[in-house]
Design an enzyme around this catalytic site. Structure first.
Site, PDB file in Angstrom:
ATOM      1  N   TRP A  43       0.819  -1.222   0.000  1.00  0.00           N
ATOM      2  CA  TRP A  43       0.000   0.000   0.000  1.00  0.00           C
ATOM      3  C   TRP A  43       0.846   1.263   0.000  1.00  0.00           C
ATOM      4  CZ3 TRP A  43      -4.455  -0.495  -1.984  1.00  0.00           C
ATOM      5  CH2 TRP A  43      -5.209  -1.668  -1.791  1.00  0.00           C
ATOM      6  N   ASP A  93      -1.544   6.516   6.515  1.00  0.00           N
ATOM      7  CA  ASP A  93      -2.638   5.667   6.038  1.00  0.00           C
ATOM      8  C   ASP A  93      -2.944   4.659   7.138  1.00  0.00           C
ATOM      9  OD1 ASP A  93      -4.314   3.825   4.845  1.00  0.00           O
ATOM     10  OD2 ASP A  93      -3.027   3.434   3.112  1.00  0.00           O
ATOM     11  N   LYS A 139     -12.249  -1.635   6.097  1.00  0.00           N
ATOM     12  CA  LYS A 139     -11.408  -2.621   6.762  1.00  0.00           C
ATOM     13  C   LYS A 139     -11.887  -2.815   8.199  1.00  0.00           C
ATOM     14  CE  LYS A 139      -9.137  -2.750   2.995  1.00  0.00           C
ATOM     15  NZ  LYS A 139      -7.927  -2.081   2.605  1.00  0.00           N
TER      16      LYS A 139
END
Ligand SMILES: *Cc1c(COP(=O)(O)O)cnc(C)c1O
Length: 361
Positions: free
Chosen positions: A103, A173, A197
């Site tokens: 990511w 993040d 998530k």
């Protein structure tokens, strides 16, 4: 009541707390005498305004968000933030990124389209299985911000100590760890999290941004991509993801009822320990991340061969434990055990893996 639900170890979209789903069910046909479902409601109505206001207030309360930070509900998932962050925050056209997995790598690729990106540390040398030492990085004076992915969903590492940014703005993040443990918001300039998530349904990101980072001089950017647009319109410049905001609001209240983020951290530590203790004692299975950097949310592990990994995945699925296949880029297995996964789910999985090992060892 179980409703015949499976223990779902998906990395996202992922499990939601049953009490929250039950409340949503109960309010489905007629939300609090409004005569309609939240899905059918004008975002400009008084009844909806109360939903979004309460969601923000509860989130502020949960995280202890200081008054000089804005909370924004934006569409485009976490992925759009890979672009919005450099577009809005690169004043000098320069940022430092730490590469710890899939990511952060994606975020780096997007930022490079906007300005100079300095990858000051990386764990690529060991397939992103650890968090590099970032206590004394070489950070140019005119760097606009330092960027991290605080929990790498695919590779399964998490930051225990934030990097030393030497006074520069920290951007994080938090998608796959948001609200899993206490967070000192004032350590950051900007925090963001795709909610599917650990919080709610897919299709929305929450951005927590320090007000002085919201710029006026970015008129050249598309209006939707300016943080200013969302901040000035209280996340209602256009129709927001009303449904996701409603569901997230319920989860915030639920987490508060459990005792907030300190309590969640205890629950998550206790839950992850069941799985890690097993992996550390097993002869067939092992975790792939360095112990000190292990995630409490995403637990990647392998058996003794890719063939056996595939066999385990099939066996777990047949036994009612879903989505344990590792991400296609890394293979192996991965158990995502977010806030909503009960400890019994992890215990049941471990019992199953133990039995599998006995039978196949
Ligand atoms: C899932 C994920 C993303 C991307 O989220 P989308 O909402 O699908 O764009 C970004 N960062 C991390 C850490 C993630 O886990």
């Amino acid at each position: 009541m179980n409703y015949g639900r499976t223990f779902n170890f998906s990395a996202g979209p992922a499990m939601m707390p049953v009490p929250v789903l039950e409340e949503i069910r109960d309010e489905m046909m007629n939300y609090r005498d409004s005569g309609m479902c939240v899905m059918e409601m004008s975002h400009r109505s008084g009844v909806y305004q109360k939903i979004i206001d309460e969601a923000e207030a509860d989130l502020r309360d949960l995280m202890g968000i200081p008054d000089n930070y804005k909370v924004l509900f934006i569409q485009g998932g976490a992925t759009l933030q890979f672009s919005m962050i450099p577009m809005n925050l690169m004043k000098n056209g320069k940022a430092v990124y730490i590469e710890t997995g899939a990511w952060s790598k994606k975020a780096i690729a997007e930022a490079k389209k906007v300005g100079d990106v300095i990858v000051a540390a990386s764990s690529k040398d060991k397939n992103y299985s650890y968090i590099p030492d970032c206590s004394d990085l070489d950070i140019p004076e005119d760097t606009d911000y330092v960027y991290i992915c605080e929990n790498e969903t695919i590779h399964g590492s998490t930051w225990q100590t934030l990097p030393n940014t030497k006074g520069h703005v920290l951007v994080s993040d938090q998608s796959s760890m948001f609200l899993s443990r206490p967070c000192n918001v004032s350590d950051y300039g900007l925090i963001y999290a795709g909610v599917q998530k650990n919080v709610g349904p897919a299709g929305m990101v929450i951005v927590i941004i320090r007000e002085d980072l919201i710029r006026d001089d970015v008129e050249d950017l598309p209006i939707y991509l300016q943080y200013k647009t969302h901040a000035e319109n209280d996340s209602m410049y256009n129709t927001p993801n009303c449904w996701a905001i409603y569901c997230c609001g319920k989860v915030f209240k639920y987490l508060k009822s459990l005792g907030g983020l300190e309590a969640m951290n205890k629950i998550n530590l206790d839950k992850a320990k069941v799985l890690y203790d097993f992996l550390d004692s097993s002869k067939m299975f092992r975790g792939t991340v360095e112990k000190k950097d292990r995630s409490l949310m995403n637990v990647p592990f392998v058996s003794t061969s890719p063939e056996l990994d595939a066999e385990v995945v099939a066996a777990t699925k047949a036994a009612g434990y879903d989505n344990l296949k590792g991400h296609r880029s890394v293979g192996g297995l991965r158990a995502s055990i977010y806030n909503a996964m009960p400890k019994e789910g992890v215990q049941a999985l471990v019992d199953f893996l133990k039995k599998f090992e006995e039978e196949h060892g």
